[in-house]
Motif scaffolding. Structure first.
Motif, PDB file in Angstrom:
ATOM      1  N   GLY A 102       0.787  -1.223   0.000  1.00 55.45           N
ATOM      2  CA  GLY A 102       0.000   0.000   0.000  1.00 55.45           C
ATOM      3  C   GLY A 102       0.818   1.271   0.000  1.00 55.45           C
ATOM      4  O   GLY A 102       0.272   2.361   0.208  1.00 55.45           O
ATOM      5  N   LYS A 103       2.139   1.167  -0.242  1.00 56.36           N
ATOM      6  CA  LYS A 103       3.006   2.341  -0.234  1.00 56.36           C
ATOM      7  C   LYS A 103       3.682   2.535  -1.589  1.00 56.36           C
ATOM      8  O   LYS A 103       3.916   1.585  -2.333  1.00 56.36           O
ATOM      9  CB  LYS A 103       4.097   2.203   0.837  1.00 56.36           C
ATOM     10  N   SER A 104       3.972   3.792  -1.903  1.00 54.64           N
ATOM     11  CA  SER A 104       4.782   4.139  -3.071  1.00 54.64           C
ATOM     12  C   SER A 104       5.997   4.924  -2.617  1.00 54.64           C
ATOM     13  O   SER A 104       5.972   5.595  -1.583  1.00 54.64           O
ATOM     14  CB  SER A 104       3.984   4.977  -4.071  1.00 54.64           C
ATOM     15  N   ILE A 105       7.069   4.824  -3.409  1.00 50.68           N
ATOM     16  CA  ILE A 105       8.293   5.577  -3.143  1.00 50.68           C
ATOM     17  C   ILE A 105       8.498   6.586  -4.254  1.00 50.68           C
ATOM     18  O   ILE A 105       8.434   6.241  -5.441  1.00 50.68           O
ATOM     19  CB  ILE A 105       9.503   4.633  -3.053  1.00 50.68           C
ATOM     20  N   TRP A 106       8.705   7.836  -3.883  1.00 52.21           N
ATOM     21  CA  TRP A 106       9.057   8.903  -4.824  1.00 52.21           C
ATOM     22  C   TRP A 106      10.560   9.147  -4.706  1.00 52.21           C
ATOM     23  O   TRP A 106      11.089   9.257  -3.602  1.00 52.21           O
ATOM     24  CB  TRP A 106       8.365  10.212  -4.477  1.00 52.21           C
ATOM     25  N   ARG A 107      11.237   9.287  -5.830  1.00 59.87           N
ATOM     26  CA  ARG A 107      12.630   9.717  -5.849  1.00 59.87           C
ATOM     27  C   ARG A 107      12.726  10.928  -6.776  1.00 59.87           C
ATOM     28  O   ARG A 107      12.448  10.826  -7.978  1.00 59.87           O
ATOM     29  CB  ARG A 107      13.545   8.598  -6.331  1.00 59.87           C
ATOM     30  N   VAL A 108      13.081  12.075  -6.215  1.00 59.55           N
ATOM     31  CA  VAL A 108      13.235  13.316  -6.985  1.00 59.55           C
ATOM     32  C   VAL A 108      14.731  13.597  -7.051  1.00 59.55           C
ATOM     33  O   VAL A 108      15.376  13.804  -6.027  1.00 59.55           O
ATOM     34  CB  VAL A 108      12.486  14.491  -6.322  1.00 59.55           C
ATOM     35  N   PHE A 109      15.295  13.607  -8.257  1.00 58.25           N
ATOM     36  CA  PHE A 109      16.740  13.575  -8.431  1.00 58.25           C
ATOM     37  C   PHE A 109      17.370  14.959  -8.590  1.00 58.25           C
ATOM     38  O   PHE A 109      16.760  15.885  -9.127  1.00 58.25           O
ATOM     39  CB  PHE A 109      17.093  12.732  -9.663  1.00 58.25           C
ATOM     40  N   ASN A 110      18.622  15.088  -8.116  1.00 56.54           N
ATOM     41  CA  ASN A 110      19.480  16.253  -8.366  1.00 56.54           C
ATOM     42  C   ASN A 110      18.834  17.573  -7.960  1.00 56.54           C
ATOM     43  O   ASN A 110      18.757  18.522  -8.738  1.00 56.54           O
ATOM     44  CB  ASN A 110      19.888  16.304  -9.846  1.00 56.54           C
ATOM     45  N   VAL A 111      18.366  17.637  -6.728  1.00 57.77           N
ATOM     46  CA  VAL A 111      17.724  18.840  -6.205  1.00 57.77           C
ATOM     47  C   VAL A 111      18.774  19.730  -5.550  1.00 57.77           C
ATOM     48  O   VAL A 111      19.580  19.264  -4.740  1.00 57.77           O
ATOM     49  CB  VAL A 111      16.631  18.474  -5.183  1.00 57.77           C
ATOM     50  N   ASN A 112      18.772  21.017  -5.884  1.00 59.88           N
ATOM     51  CA  ASN A 112      19.669  21.977  -5.256  1.00 59.88           C
ATOM     52  C   ASN A 112      19.200  22.246  -3.829  1.00 59.88           C
ATOM     53  O   ASN A 112      18.049  22.639  -3.607  1.00 59.88           O
ATOM     54  CB  ASN A 112      19.691  23.280  -6.063  1.00 59.88           C
ATOM     55  N   THR A 113      20.083  22.050  -2.862  1.00 58.93           N
ATOM     56  CA  THR A 113      19.682  22.143  -1.456  1.00 58.93           C
ATOM     57  C   THR A 113      19.555  23.577  -0.940  1.00 58.93           C
ATOM     58  O   THR A 113      19.257  23.781   0.235  1.00 58.93           O
ATOM     59  CB  THR A 113      20.702  21.400  -0.575  1.00 58.93           C
ATOM     60  N   SER A 114      19.735  24.572  -1.800  1.00 61.94           N
ATOM     61  CA  SER A 114      19.629  25.965  -1.348  1.00 61.94           C
ATOM     62  C   SER A 114      18.227  26.295  -0.837  1.00 61.94           C
ATOM     63  O   SER A 114      18.055  27.252  -0.070  1.00 61.94           O
ATOM     64  CB  SER A 114      20.010  26.928  -2.484  1.00 61.94           C
ATOM     65  N   PHE A 115      17.211  25.512  -1.219  1.00 65.01           N
ATOM     66  CA  PHE A 115      15.851  25.797  -0.741  1.00 65.01           C
ATOM     67  C   PHE A 115      15.735  25.629   0.774  1.00 65.01           C
ATOM     68  O   PHE A 115      14.795  26.143   1.390  1.00 65.01           O
ATOM     69  CB  PHE A 115      14.834  24.886  -1.449  1.00 65.01           C
ATOM     70  N   MET A 116      16.721  24.967   1.392  1.00 60.68           N
ATOM     71  CA  MET A 116      16.663  24.776   2.833  1.00 60.68           C
ATOM     72  C   MET A 116      16.989  26.046   3.607  1.00 60.68           C
ATOM     73  O   MET A 116      16.836  26.098   4.823  1.00 60.68           O
ATOM     74  CB  MET A 116      17.609  23.648   3.244  1.00 60.68           C
ATOM     75  N   ASN A 117      17.420  27.072   2.917  1.00 60.10           N
ATOM     76  CA  ASN A 117      17.700  28.359   3.562  1.00 60.10           C
ATOM     77  C   ASN A 117      16.483  29.269   3.518  1.00 60.10           C
ATOM     78  O   ASN A 117      16.603  30.485   3.397  1.00 60.10           O
ATOM     79  CB  ASN A 117      18.899  29.037   2.884  1.00 60.10           C
ATOM     80  N   ASN A 118      15.279  28.692   3.613  1.00 62.19           N
ATOM     81  CA  ASN A 118      14.047  29.479   3.472  1.00 62.19           C
ATOM     82  C   ASN A 118      13.791  30.399   4.655  1.00 62.19           C
ATOM     83  O   ASN A 118      13.293  31.513   4.491  1.00 62.19           O
ATOM     84  CB  ASN A 118      12.846  28.549   3.263  1.00 62.19           C
ATOM     85  N   GLY A 119      14.097  29.953   5.878  1.00 68.12           N
ATOM     86  CA  GLY A 119      13.997  30.819   7.056  1.00 68.12           C
ATOM     87  C   GLY A 119      12.600  31.224   7.462  1.00 68.12           C
ATOM     88  O   GLY A 119      12.423  32.207   8.171  1.00 68.12           O
ATOM     89  N   LYS A 120      11.559  30.476   7.059  1.00 71.59           N
ATOM     90  CA  LYS A 120      10.183  30.847   7.391  1.00 71.59           C
ATOM     91  C   LYS A 120       9.524  29.748   8.206  1.00 71.59           C
ATOM     92  O   LYS A 120       9.488  28.590   7.793  1.00 71.59           O
ATOM     93  CB  LYS A 120       9.383  31.102   6.109  1.00 71.59           C
ATOM     94  N   GLN A 121       8.962  30.137   9.352  1.00 72.18           N
ATOM     95  CA  GLN A 121       8.390  29.167  10.278  1.00 72.18           C
ATOM     96  C   GLN A 121       7.253  28.356   9.659  1.00 72.18           C
ATOM     97  O   GLN A 121       7.136  27.163   9.888  1.00 72.18           O
ATOM     98  CB  GLN A 121       7.885  29.881  11.537  1.00 72.18           C
ATOM     99  N   GLY A 122       6.395  28.990   8.878  1.00 71.59           N
ATOM    100  CA  GLY A 122       5.213  28.299   8.358  1.00 71.59           C
ATOM    101  C   GLY A 122       5.331  27.858   6.918  1.00 71.59           C
ATOM    102  O   GLY A 122       4.319  27.581   6.278  1.00 71.59           O
ATOM    103  N   ASP A 123       6.534  27.784   6.383  1.00 68.54           N
ATOM    104  CA  ASP A 123       6.696  27.523   4.954  1.00 68.54           C
ATOM    105  C   ASP A 123       6.158  26.156   4.542  1.00 68.54           C
ATOM    106  O   ASP A 123       6.234  25.174   5.290  1.00 68.54           O
ATOM    107  CB  ASP A 123       8.171  27.619   4.560  1.00 68.54           C
ATOM    108  N   ILE A 124       5.618  26.113   3.330  1.00 65.28           N
ATOM    109  CA  ILE A 124       5.047  24.897   2.755  1.00 65.28           C
ATOM    110  C   ILE A 124       5.846  24.532   1.516  1.00 65.28           C
ATOM    111  O   ILE A 124       6.104  25.378   0.655  1.00 65.28           O
ATOM    112  CB  ILE A 124       3.566  25.106   2.385  1.00 65.28           C
ATOM    113  N   LEU A 125       6.242  23.282   1.426  1.00 68.01           N
ATOM    114  CA  LEU A 125       6.913  22.771   0.236  1.00 68.01           C
ATOM    115  C   LEU A 125       5.921  21.916  -0.540  1.00 68.01           C
ATOM    116  O   LEU A 125       5.321  20.994   0.006  1.00 68.01           O
ATOM    117  CB  LEU A 125       8.134  21.923   0.615  1.00 68.01           C
ATOM    118  N   THR A 126       5.725  22.256  -1.818  1.00 63.31           N
ATOM    119  CA  THR A 126       4.818  21.499  -2.681  1.00 63.31           C
ATOM    120  C   THR A 126       5.627  20.791  -3.750  1.00 63.31           C
ATOM    121  O   THR A 126       6.488  21.390  -4.393  1.00 63.31           O
ATOM    122  CB  THR A 126       3.791  22.430  -3.345  1.00 63.31           C
ATOM    123  N   ILE A 127       5.363  19.505  -3.933  1.00 62.67           N
ATOM    124  CA  ILE A 127       6.004  18.695  -4.968  1.00 62.67           C
ATOM    125  C   ILE A 127       4.889  18.227  -5.897  1.00 62.67           C
ATOM    126  O   ILE A 127       4.043  17.420  -5.513  1.00 62.67           O
ATOM    127  CB  ILE A 127       6.766  17.509  -4.362  1.00 62.67           C
TER     128      ILE A 127
END
Length: 267
Positions: A102-127
């Motif tokens: 009943g599970k699926s695995i997503w693999r999203v390749f070669n993502v730039n990690t600079s998005f981790m410097n968002n600095g916002k408490q309530g930030d939402i990441l949409t894929i």
């Protein structure tokens, strides 16, 4: 809310309710990678979200374990967006049934990690996958877990003979000339390994000098078979050609280039 779509793509909607965190961030170390993970949602909607940093500097893989999407593998591209609507990246994505029922695995390749410097408490990441589904996660401020991940990366790169600060300062990494995917090919299979149908993935480092010449090859993560590892380095050194890396002053400089060769017996 997790929306499953199997017949047509849909853009992420601004009024979607994102999944809330259901655990704290967890950091796992290994000889091959650093993995930062957290659970979102509960019960049938629970998702495990992970950011995995391997030997390749600045390029991570996102992994999600979600409720099942279809029964076959799906290859697509996914848009990554933050809650302010800023498009982060569009990356190749593979979605396939997981080992858990009943599970699926997503693999999203070669993502730039600079998005981790968002600095916002309530930030939402949409894929948003163009062929399968949309996932929205309230990731919040990623800066604190990003610091823990960076410490792990520094340790990882040091054990692999690479300097984190030097890599971070480069304006340009060594650039392969031609198709680097043809530097190690199935036709290079060592005879004994081919006969015994031995397979594996060799991750390796090429040390490239200021003129773009390969000076050395080192195995970072073994395939588990010494002959496959040796052949990886032998072929890569003989075939690889580069434009050199550029330092912070745009001057050619020596720097490592990291890649992997997947040894698989042709079927």
């Amino acid at each position: 809310m997790l929306i499953f779509l199997t017949s047509f793509p849909v853009a992420a909607k601004s009024d979607e309710t994102p999944l809330e965190p259901s655990s704290g961030w967890k950091l796992n170390y290994s000889k091959a990678s650093c993995e930062l993970s957290r659970n979102f949602g509960t019960e049938e909607n629970e998702i495990l979200f992970a950011i995995v940093q391997g030997p390749k500097f600045g390029s991570s893989e996102l992994i999600l374990i979600t409720p099942q999407i279809g029964i076959k593998g799906i290859y697509s591209k996914a848009d990554l967006l933050l809650s302010n609507g800023t498009k982060l990246d569009r990356r190749h994505t593979r979605i396939y049934p997981g080992s858990q029922e009943g599970k699926s695995i997503w693999r999203v390749f070669n993502v730039n990690t600079s998005f981790m410097n968002n600095g916002k408490q309530g930030d939402i990441l949409t894929i948003d996958s163009d062929k399968a589904s949309t996932v929205a996660l309230r990731v919040g401020d990623l800066s604190p877990p990003a610091k823990a991940l960076e410490k792990c990366q520094r340790d990882l790169f040091q054990t692999m003979g690479m300097n984190y600060d030097q890599l971070a300062s480069l304006k340009q990494f060594p650039k392969p000339k031609g198709n680097s995917g043809r530097w190690v090919m199935a036709t290079d299979y060592p005879k004994a390994a081919y006969k015994e149908r031995r397979e594996g993935k060799t991750q390796f480092r090429l040390d490239v000098d200021q003129n773009g010449k390969v000076e050395n090859c080192a195995i970072l993560v073994s395939s588990g078979h010494a002959d496959l590892d040796r052949e990886t380095c032998r072929k890569a050194v003989s075939r690889a050609r580069f434009s050199p890396a550029l330092d912070e002053n745009n001057q050619p400089t020596a720097a490592p280039w990291v890649s992997a060769a997947r040894w698989q017996v042709p079927r």
